[in-house]
Design a protein around this motif. Sequence first.
Motif, PDB file in Angstrom:
ATOM      1  N   LEU A   1      10.101  10.240  -2.042  1.00  0.00           N
ATOM      2  CA  LEU A   1      10.459   9.485  -0.833  1.00  0.00           C
ATOM      3  C   LEU A   1      10.989  10.419   0.256  1.00  0.00           C
ATOM      4  N   ASP A   2      11.841  11.409  -0.154  1.00  0.00           N
ATOM      5  CA  ASP A   2      12.372  12.379   0.815  1.00  0.00           C
ATOM      6  C   ASP A   2      11.247  13.206   1.421  1.00  0.00           C
ATOM      7  N   ALA A   3      10.306  13.621   0.575  1.00  0.00           N
ATOM      8  CA  ALA A   3       9.184  14.425   1.072  1.00  0.00           C
ATOM      9  C   ALA A   3       8.343  13.621   2.064  1.00  0.00           C
ATOM     10  N   GLU A   4       8.117  12.371   1.755  1.00  0.00           N
ATOM     11  CA  GLU A   4       7.337  11.517   2.656  1.00  0.00           C
ATOM     12  C   GLU A   4       8.061  11.315   3.970  1.00  0.00           C
ATOM     13  N   SER A   5       9.400  11.137   3.876  1.00  0.00           N
ATOM     14  CA  SER A   5      10.208  10.960   5.086  1.00  0.00           C
ATOM     15  C   SER A   5      10.181  12.210   5.952  1.00  0.00           C
ATOM     16  N   GLN A   6      10.318  13.380   5.305  1.00  0.00           N
ATOM     17  CA  GLN A   6      10.281  14.637   6.053  1.00  0.00           C
ATOM     18  C   GLN A   6       8.911  14.852   6.699  1.00  0.00           C
ATOM     19  N   LYS A   7       7.859  14.450   5.986  1.00  0.00           N
ATOM     20  CA  LYS A   7       6.509  14.582   6.535  1.00  0.00           C
ATOM     21  C   LYS A   7       6.354  13.718   7.786  1.00  0.00           C
ATOM     22  N   LYS A   8       6.885  12.494   7.719  1.00  0.00           N
ATOM     23  CA  LYS A   8       6.803  11.600   8.877  1.00  0.00           C
ATOM     24  C   LYS A   8       7.612  12.153  10.047  1.00  0.00           C
ATOM     25  N   GLU A   9       8.809  12.687   9.748  1.00  0.00           N
ATOM     26  CA  GLU A   9       9.647  13.255  10.801  1.00  0.00           C
ATOM     27  C   GLU A   9       8.973  14.464  11.445  1.00  0.00           C
ATOM     28  N   ALA A  10       8.329  15.294  10.613  1.00  0.00           N
ATOM     29  CA  ALA A  10       7.631  16.471  11.140  1.00  0.00           C
ATOM     30  C   ALA A  10       6.472  16.048  12.041  1.00  0.00           C
ATOM     31  N   ALA A  11       5.735  15.024  11.608  1.00  0.00           N
ATOM     32  CA  ALA A  11       4.606  14.533  12.407  1.00  0.00           C
ATOM     33  C   ALA A  11       5.099  13.953  13.725  1.00  0.00           C
ATOM     34  N   GLN A  12       6.228  13.226  13.654  1.00  0.00           N
ATOM     35  CA  GLN A  12       6.799  12.647  14.864  1.00  0.00           C
ATOM     36  C   GLN A  12       7.273  13.736  15.820  1.00  0.00           C
ATOM     37  N   ALA A  13       7.933  14.776  15.264  1.00  0.00           N
ATOM     38  CA  ALA A  13       8.402  15.889  16.090  1.00  0.00           C
ATOM     39  C   ALA A  13       7.235  16.618  16.748  1.00  0.00           C
ATOM     40  N   LYS A  14       6.143  16.779  15.991  1.00  0.00           N
ATOM     41  CA  LYS A  14       4.956  17.445  16.528  1.00  0.00           C
ATOM     42  C   LYS A  14       4.356  16.634  17.678  1.00  0.00           C
ATOM     43  N   ASP A  15       4.250  15.318  17.495  1.00  0.00           N
ATOM     44  CA  ASP A  15       3.709  14.458  18.540  1.00  0.00           C
ATOM     45  C   ASP A  15       4.584  14.499  19.787  1.00  0.00           C
ATOM     46  N   GLU A  16       5.901  14.498  19.558  1.00  0.00           N
ATOM     47  CA  GLU A  16       6.830  14.540  20.692  1.00  0.00           C
ATOM     48  C   GLU A  16       6.700  15.863  21.450  1.00  0.00           C
ATOM     49  N   PHE A  17       6.574  16.961  20.685  1.00  0.00           N
ATOM     50  CA  PHE A  17       6.423  18.284  21.316  1.00  0.00           C
ATOM     51  C   PHE A  17       5.134  18.350  22.133  1.00  0.00           C
ATOM     52  N   ASN A  18       4.035  17.853  21.559  1.00  0.00           N
ATOM     53  CA  ASN A  18       2.752  17.868  22.276  1.00  0.00           C
ATOM     54  C   ASN A  18       2.818  17.039  23.543  1.00  0.00           C
ATOM     55  N   HIS A  19       3.510  15.896  23.445  1.00  0.00           N
ATOM     56  CA  HIS A  19       3.646  15.022  24.612  1.00  0.00           C
ATOM     57  C   HIS A  19       4.440  15.720  25.716  1.00  0.00           C
ATOM     58  N   LYS A  20       5.567  16.331  25.323  1.00  0.00           N
ATOM     59  CA  LYS A  20       6.380  17.044  26.315  1.00  0.00           C
ATOM     60  C   LYS A  20       5.618  18.210  26.910  1.00  0.00           C
ATOM     61  N   ASN A  21       4.834  18.898  26.098  1.00  0.00           N
ATOM     62  CA  ASN A  21       4.049  20.039  26.575  1.00  0.00           C
ATOM     63  C   ASN A  21       2.997  19.597  27.587  1.00  0.00           C
ATOM     64  N   GLU A  22       2.377  18.436  27.323  1.00  0.00           N
ATOM     65  CA  GLU A  22       1.389  17.902  28.256  1.00  0.00           C
ATOM     66  C   GLU A  22       2.042  17.540  29.585  1.00  0.00           C
ATOM     67  N   ILE A  23       3.227  16.924  29.503  1.00  0.00           N
ATOM     68  CA  ILE A  23       3.954  16.554  30.723  1.00  0.00           C
ATOM     69  C   ILE A  23       4.326  17.805  31.516  1.00  0.00           C
ATOM     70  N   PHE A  24       4.803  18.837  30.783  1.00  0.00           N
ATOM     71  CA  PHE A  24       5.193  20.088  31.441  1.00  0.00           C
ATOM     72  C   PHE A  24       4.007  20.733  32.150  1.00  0.00           C
ATOM     73  N   ASN A  25       2.865  20.798  31.462  1.00  0.00           N
ATOM     74  CA  ASN A  25       1.676  21.412  32.067  1.00  0.00           C
ATOM     75  C   ASN A  25       1.210  20.629  33.291  1.00  0.00           C
ATOM     76  N   LYS A  26       1.302  19.312  33.205  1.00  0.00           N
ATOM     77  CA  LYS A  26       0.879  18.482  34.327  1.00  0.00           C
ATOM     78  C   LYS A  26       1.794  18.706  35.526  1.00  0.00           C
ATOM     79  N   GLU A  27       3.110  18.706  35.268  1.00  0.00           N
ATOM     80  CA  GLU A  27       4.068  18.927  36.351  1.00  0.00           C
ATOM     81  C   GLU A  27       3.910  20.322  36.947  1.00  0.00           C
ATOM     82  N   LYS A  28       3.651  21.322  36.080  1.00  0.00           N
ATOM     83  CA  LYS A  28       3.468  22.690  36.564  1.00  0.00           C
ATOM     84  C   LYS A  28       2.260  22.772  37.481  1.00  0.00           C
ATOM     85  N   ASP A  29       1.135  22.152  37.070  1.00  0.00           N
ATOM     86  CA  ASP A  29      -0.072  22.175  37.889  1.00  0.00           C
ATOM     87  C   ASP A  29       0.160  21.481  39.224  1.00  0.00           C
ATOM     88  N   GLU A  30       0.876  20.355  39.183  1.00  0.00           N
ATOM     89  CA  GLU A  30       1.154  19.627  40.420  1.00  0.00           C
ATOM     90  C   GLU A  30       2.010  20.461  41.366  1.00  0.00           C
TER      91      GLU A  30
END
Length: 251
Positions: free
Chosen positions: A46-75
């Motif tokens: 259960l802990d491993a599954e929870s950590q996997k979900k948290e890692a996936a969520q953190a990765k998605d959040e990082f990618n989202h922030k990176n996309e926002i940053f690149n968009k703002e930089k280009d603008e």
Amino acid sequence: MKIDWFTVIAQIINFMVLMWLLKRFLYKPILASIDERETKIKNQLLDAESQKKEAAQAKDEFNHKNEIFNKEKDELMQKAASEAKIEGDTLKENARKEAIALKQKLEKAFTEDQAIKNNDMAKRIGNEVLDIARKALTDLSSASLEAQTLAVFLKRIHELKDTEKVNFSEALKGGEPILVQSAFALSTNQQTSIEKTVKELLKTENSFEFKTQPELINGIEILANGYKLSWSISDYLKSFEENAETAKGLN
């Protein structure tokens, strides 16, 4: 054959006692240990599954922030380039008007008298106009204009022609530091932007040296083993000064 019921009953009692002892001191601890281990394994899964979900969520959040940053930089880059173009067009138009006005003054002076005295006076007037223009443009420098100047300079690097890229790359083969001179002190982020742009464009690992050169008048230039790439208001003034000298020679 006669059955010894006392012996049978005694053996039954012994067997039951033995079963109770085995259950009490052997089977129960073993079963408890098995249950405990099974529970521990389940918790770990259960802990491993929870950590996997948290890692996936953190990765998605990082990618989202990176996309926002690149968009703002280009603008921001597009906005800065647009503002710099408008500012540059305004400065060029003002310089053109001043050049026309100066040319008219020179033509009038040459028409009235071709004497050396008047020629010297016309030259002095031209130098005074250039000095006034340099001082006015220097006084007008601001953080906003400096940022726009940097954006235009980076845009010029990106738009280098293939022949210019080849010449620039050849100049960097010696491994000497790349000298970057600017009329204003570049911030750490501005220096990083120049380094990143040059390295990505030319795939070079040369080091950079940054110096302040107020004579550039709100401009930036790169020097590398004889190669020079620059953008500054002083370039426009120099061109204007040469045109004025040519106009005097024709008259």
